[in-house]
Write a protein that holds these residues in place. Sequence first.
Motif, PDB file in Angstrom:
ATOM      1  N   GLN A 174       3.437   2.614   4.189  1.00 24.70           N
ATOM      2  CA  GLN A 174       3.645   4.058   4.338  1.00 24.70           C
ATOM      3  C   GLN A 174       4.526   4.390   5.536  1.00 24.70           C
ATOM      4  O   GLN A 174       5.161   5.428   5.580  1.00 24.70           O
ATOM      5  CB  GLN A 174       2.295   4.759   4.537  1.00 24.70           C
ATOM      6  N   TYR A 175       4.532   3.506   6.516  1.00 24.97           N
ATOM      7  CA  TYR A 175       5.246   3.816   7.755  1.00 24.97           C
ATOM      8  C   TYR A 175       6.735   3.468   7.631  1.00 24.97           C
ATOM      9  O   TYR A 175       7.096   2.570   6.881  1.00 24.97           O
ATOM     10  CB  TYR A 175       4.666   3.004   8.910  1.00 24.97           C
ATOM     11  N   PRO A 176       7.550   4.129   8.408  1.00 25.08           N
ATOM     12  CA  PRO A 176       8.973   3.765   8.410  1.00 25.08           C
ATOM     13  C   PRO A 176       9.182   2.310   8.830  1.00 25.08           C
ATOM     14  O   PRO A 176      10.153   1.700   8.449  1.00 25.08           O
ATOM     15  CB  PRO A 176       9.590   4.717   9.440  1.00 25.08           C
ATOM     16  N   ARG A 177       8.297   1.779   9.649  1.00 23.30           N
ATOM     17  CA  ARG A 177       8.407   0.362  10.002  1.00 23.30           C
ATOM     18  C   ARG A 177       7.061  -0.320   9.797  1.00 23.30           C
ATOM     19  O   ARG A 177       6.036   0.190  10.221  1.00 23.30           O
ATOM     20  CB  ARG A 177       8.863   0.192  11.457  1.00 23.30           C
ATOM     21  N   SER A 197       4.082  -0.807  12.335  1.00 26.44           N
ATOM     22  CA  SER A 197       3.092   0.239  12.584  1.00 26.44           C
ATOM     23  C   SER A 197       1.795  -0.044  11.846  1.00 26.44           C
ATOM     24  O   SER A 197       0.760   0.536  12.165  1.00 26.44           O
ATOM     25  CB  SER A 197       3.630   1.598  12.143  1.00 26.44           C
ATOM     26  N   LYS A 212      -1.137   0.510   3.409  1.00 28.07           N
ATOM     27  CA  LYS A 212      -1.028   1.327   4.619  1.00 28.07           C
ATOM     28  C   LYS A 212       0.292   1.009   5.357  1.00 28.07           C
ATOM     29  O   LYS A 212       1.024   1.921   5.738  1.00 28.07           O
ATOM     30  CB  LYS A 212      -2.240   1.046   5.518  1.00 28.07           C
TER      31      LYS A 212
END
Lengths: 158, 445, 850
Positions: free
Chosen positions: A17-20, A23, A14
């Motif tokens: 998946q985020y740019p940072r 998150s 999970k």
Amino acid sequence: MILNKESVALMQKKASQYPRRKSGILPALTIAYRQVGHLNDQIYREIAKAINVPYVEVAEAATFYTMFPKQPTGKYLIQVCHNISCALLGADSLVEYLEQKLGIKKGETTKDNLFTLISVECLGSCATAPMMQINMDYYENLTRAKVDKILEELRAKA
Amino acid sequence: MTFYSPVITNAAEVAGSDKLHLFRYVEDANQTKIETYESHGGYGTWRKVLTTKKPDDVIAEVKASGLRGRGGAGFPTGMKWGFIPKDSPKPRYLVCNADESEPGTCKDRVIMERDPHAMIEGMAIAAYAIGCHLMFVYIRGEFGHCIETVDKALQEAYAKGHLGKNVYGSGYDLDMIVHSGGGAYICGEETALLNSLEGEKGMSRIRPPFPAIEGLYACPTIVNNVETLTTVRHIMERGAQWYRTMGTEKSPGSKIFSVSGHVKRPGNYEVELGFSLKKLIYDPQYGNGILGDKKLKGVIPGGASTPFLTPDQINVGLDFESMTSVGSMLGSGAVIVFHEDTCIVWAILKLIHFFRHESCGKCTPCREGTGWLEQIIRRIEHGGGKPGDIEKIEDICGNILGRTICPLGDAAVMPIQSAVKHWRDEWQYHIDHGKCLVPTRFEFV
Amino acid sequence: MSTSTTTQPAVKMVTLTINDQSVTVPKGTTVLQAALGAGIHIPTFCWHPKLKSVGACRICYVEIEKMPKLQVSCATEATDGMVVKTESDIVKRGRKAVLEFILANHPLDCPTCDKGGECDLQNLTFAHGLDDSRFDFLKRRHIVPGVPSTFDDLRIGPEIMLNRNRCILCYKCVRSNKEAFGEYDIGAFERGNAMEINAAPGEQVANPFSGNLVEICPVGALTNSDWRYKIRVWLTQTTPSIDIFNSSGSNILFYKEDHKNRIFRTISRRNDEIDDGWITDVARYGYQLVHSPDRLQKPLMKKGSKQVPVEWEEAVAFVARRLAEIDDTKGCVCIGGLASPTLDLDSLHSFSKFMRKVIGTNNLDFRIDYRSLPEKPDSAFSTLSSQPFTIAEIDTSDVIFVFGSDLVKEHPNEYLRIRKARNFGRPLVYSVNSFNVKSADVADREFIYAPGTEEVFINGLCLAAIEENPGLSGADGLKRKISPADLNSAAKTCGVSAEDLKALARTLINGKKISFIVGDQVSLSRDREVIAAALCNLNRLVGITSRGQMAALARYADSIGAEKLGLIPNPHPDVKRALTDLWGGFPEMAGYHTEGMFSQMLKGELDAMVILGANPVAMYPDHEAVAETFEKLDFLVVADLFETETTAMADVVLPLASWTEFAGRYVNLEGRIQKAERAIKPLYESKPAYAILADIAAAARKPLFSSAREREEEIEKVLACTTVRPWPGDYLDVRPPAIDKDPAYPIMLIIGDDPHHRCYVTEKAASLVKFCSDAYIELSPELAEKFKVEDGDAVRVESKYGKLMAPVKVSRVLEGDVVFLPRNFSVTRANSLVSRKARIDWVRINKVSG
Ligand SMILES: Cc1cc2nc3c(=O)[nH]c(=O)nc-3n(C[C@H](O)[C@H](O)[C@H](O)COP(=O)(O)O)c2cc1C
Ligand code: SF4
Ligand code: FES
């Protein structure tokens, strides 16, 4: 380790998946909560390590959000909405009814460690009041008969 | 079948109307499945937009429709999108606000539970309009079942090629992440939501910079409500002109109202903006009158953060302007009805407890003021009110109103101010006699 | 000493009216700063000039025409034509309301609060508050379980106490910790009015900048356990001074009690050109070593085999006599001297004159560290380390390149500066090292090159630049001088990919203003001349210094001062000329530098040493060999604050006064001369080095100076010479020497300062010992797993040259086969593991069982 491999893998997936990565903290807290049923410092440490974020930020976020109990609860965490729409339709007396049925006060856990009863803020079920959430499930348009049945079923399942 | 709320809707009425649209399929248990959704023309609009329209055309169309945000503030949606800087090299983000935590509000949930693809399609169109390639939906964490339903719909949409790399061969990439909250009303406030999405505590940020300039990860970001984005899909399907045939000049279109509290038939009803509040409460098709045929005492028309209306004020249209004209706000469209057995102090205690609990704690007036207010109001409710308490409450409210970082502070005090104004004697009675004028006791049956 | 020739884009100005006063400020300035600049005071709690505004406390309200609500001035940008009122009735009422909210839950314990007298809240309440509280409930109280104190104080760090009841939740501590320091050991937990500041659960606030948190707390929530309850602030005197534990020279203020000769605390004395008001814990608590019970109190002289206390006269006379004897019998070539680069200018210059004029030798040096190199006056490294560098230029650089430095340990100020640049200006930051370092957390990217391939990496960067831009001047000439001469082999050898090298080269070519920092991995390398040559080539090729600055940064408080005063055998020609003029002569002999002196000592050709404030036996590589070398001396005189491994071998030991005990001047890494005033009188019988030297010279009947004024004038004259050495006129040969590696020793050892210590002295500062009391072996998690060790387990570290044992600390930063050992603890003798002959210090480690 409190977290199991699946949880850790899920958190890492999970978070990636985020740019940072950061998150991924809230999703990780949710994943940990679903596995363990509550959160604590040890879990924050494990999350911080799993998704490589500062431990203090995990702890800060976890304590900010109220959905995750920070202490072990009974097998079933009963959360009665006590906010206005539910209150207008008897939420307070629903809590009393549950207290009486379970033989505990709000905030307590039954001796068999099956039920913990708390009341919470609005759960977005205002037009189907009164309601309660047990673990992740919603129970709406409650009546005494319904509550009796729900508790019976849960007891039977346990 | 996935769980969904047993809440009453006016889907039948909507299906029979050629204007109302949001609730058309919400009683169809199969609508969550992508095949059913597609068979109703679903994703056709997204395909049409992506393959035939330019982003600016979409923005122009939404501007022309006059659509205003359904999250509470009613800001014109097309105009907000227009604030995205055209020349920024940074990525842009779209965030769908599905935090739905305003007491009384339970509408976005219905869309997510029963017509999730409509929301995703609306989001895709909006994302394209602002040039975003990664969009998020922030769903309140307690809505486990919604999260599941939306997640499943999302997987289906990917599988069918409605999202992902090079959608419909257009060269446009679009990804979506479902993010779940952790239990915090403040995370519905857009800047707090962005902090929460970044992994921070959900504390509001000072504006400017506005999210459209520096939002998520300091990149241009648009935050819109679930209902707003779902509506976009319908506007792009049928056009701004059609949309404007509903509602009023300044508040065009339709909107979902959650009716709760002391009505016989609580539920979610899609009606045109400008619809009569009185009718919504009393008409058998909707609220069907007051529970136990008691006398109406007051109404909160737009969710717990909007000022009360008294019975003589309910003959009013449910649109942004009319609501302002009677001293309240349309808010999120959550109509909470109170009958005569409700003690106003009791009701306000519930509300201020909520706002105190949900204050993020960043700015002084809200953090300290809500706590102080709760203590005074609790003391009045429990019979310990002191002379001067009412004035003190008014004064504290005045010191919070307009003085905080985000509107939560205002939200906390506006209902209190209106309740003190409308029912001052009742407060006074409470203080003088140490008890309610109306002994409130709502039994659970 | 600005190096930038680039012109700044013209800043747009805006003019606004504040309280009927017209104020013009650069666009982007906040209303608050515009007002402060115009001398108009607006109260603040949550605002800090070096942090992003959050507008949380709301005390800074102002009224702005055409805006219906009060605005927070700290987060409102000043615009043209704005009309602001800071003292209107509505502003005053708004402010009062905020104060009332804050005070609602703030205890009224001012009489027992350590912040009393310097508390923002106390002052503001006095100025603007209400007479009486309308809050008639119990105040919020955070009780510390198990602590029966009415203060509810909680220890959250080695020197930090927290009283959450007093906290007004301005979040400055948490914000500065994360934003300004990049540290994550304090947080704000829970939410709303239950929110509380605290250490990370189960941890301590112990980062190297932690003392700043106390300093910026506007109330008495965070207090310093080193200082609190000892004295009230109005009973103190302050003295401006500077931090002599690092080369930036942060500005500080000492507090001493009115009638006692004792320093009580240190706080920052904000100087935006140097420190932005942040100081390290070492700077804050380092003063304590002055009051250490271990201070040398009296001169000691070896009588028989024991050092016994003697009077100054006897010691001084003896030193003068012995030096004269050795000079007479063996000649002045047999006498040498070392002076610490942390000494003040007067002492350093006195030392130079003493060695050169009184004794007549050029055997002198200030480079007491690791691996000094053969001295060549025109060496590439001399060029690189003499280049001008301006700290504040970091703020506006768009490319920041840190090469071979763990800034947190070596240049903490510059680390914070880069963080600030990232927070406000968003430059591209690269950190390039042979191992992972903490300070790389400010970098956009961290690159790791293979151990000992610094020059190959730089060659690779040159080759990549040529590929990116073949038109660079003299590219072909360069290629002939370096090996390998093709990008791919360079990339392969140094372990940074050709793609990455090209990306780095591009930013260097395109950067508008570059700050290029060279650190200890270069400066302390055996092969620093080769690496410096490669860096000279790079600069010649892409022209870094024509668009910014590039320097091997000085490491000690007065390194630049020592360099400028010519404290090396063969100083810069201009310096030599100036000294010759002043003294009417200059020793003819070539002289030996540190390393050379040690070889001469070993050969029995150097018989006497004068050492001021240095401890080579503990700090120089090859512990055993150095100790052996010193044993060969006929005569050793050492002046220091404490007994050390080196004083233990001395014939005469002289008590040195610390920088707090006399007024001294120091030249920071920028070349800026700063003064540390005298805060207290010299303790015991200690004396400043210049006074000691003057006494010895007088005893030898060769007085150093006729007056302090003469000394000062000489220093002025010498300092006036430039010591910046020109860049070489052509590309230099860079042929990397082979790396020796023995498979029996597979792990790279890094020796340096613990973030809470400097050199060998800070273990005498009680507070710093609370942060770190002993040496440790910091190893990567991979190694910890491989050797099955956890924090606290003992390991043996062994090199070809020696071995030692220390407890393990599993690193949050290091990766792979690398360990770190602090050099700050005398009992551990870190220098026994390393050799002057090696470029990389290879070791092996073993778990010590039991
Ligand atoms: C305290 C607070 C809570 C809010 N909660 C929500 C929410 O739950 N859902 C929502 O859509 N908007 C919420 N909002 C409004 C959002 O800040 C924002 O205005 C909205 O999401 C914008 O979407 P719209 O333009 O489509 O209305 C909230 C605002 C405040 C101040
Ligand atoms: S108004 Fe309340 S919720 Fe909003 S920023 Fe201030 S403290 Fe937080
Ligand atoms: S100083 Fe401006 S809000 Fe705190």
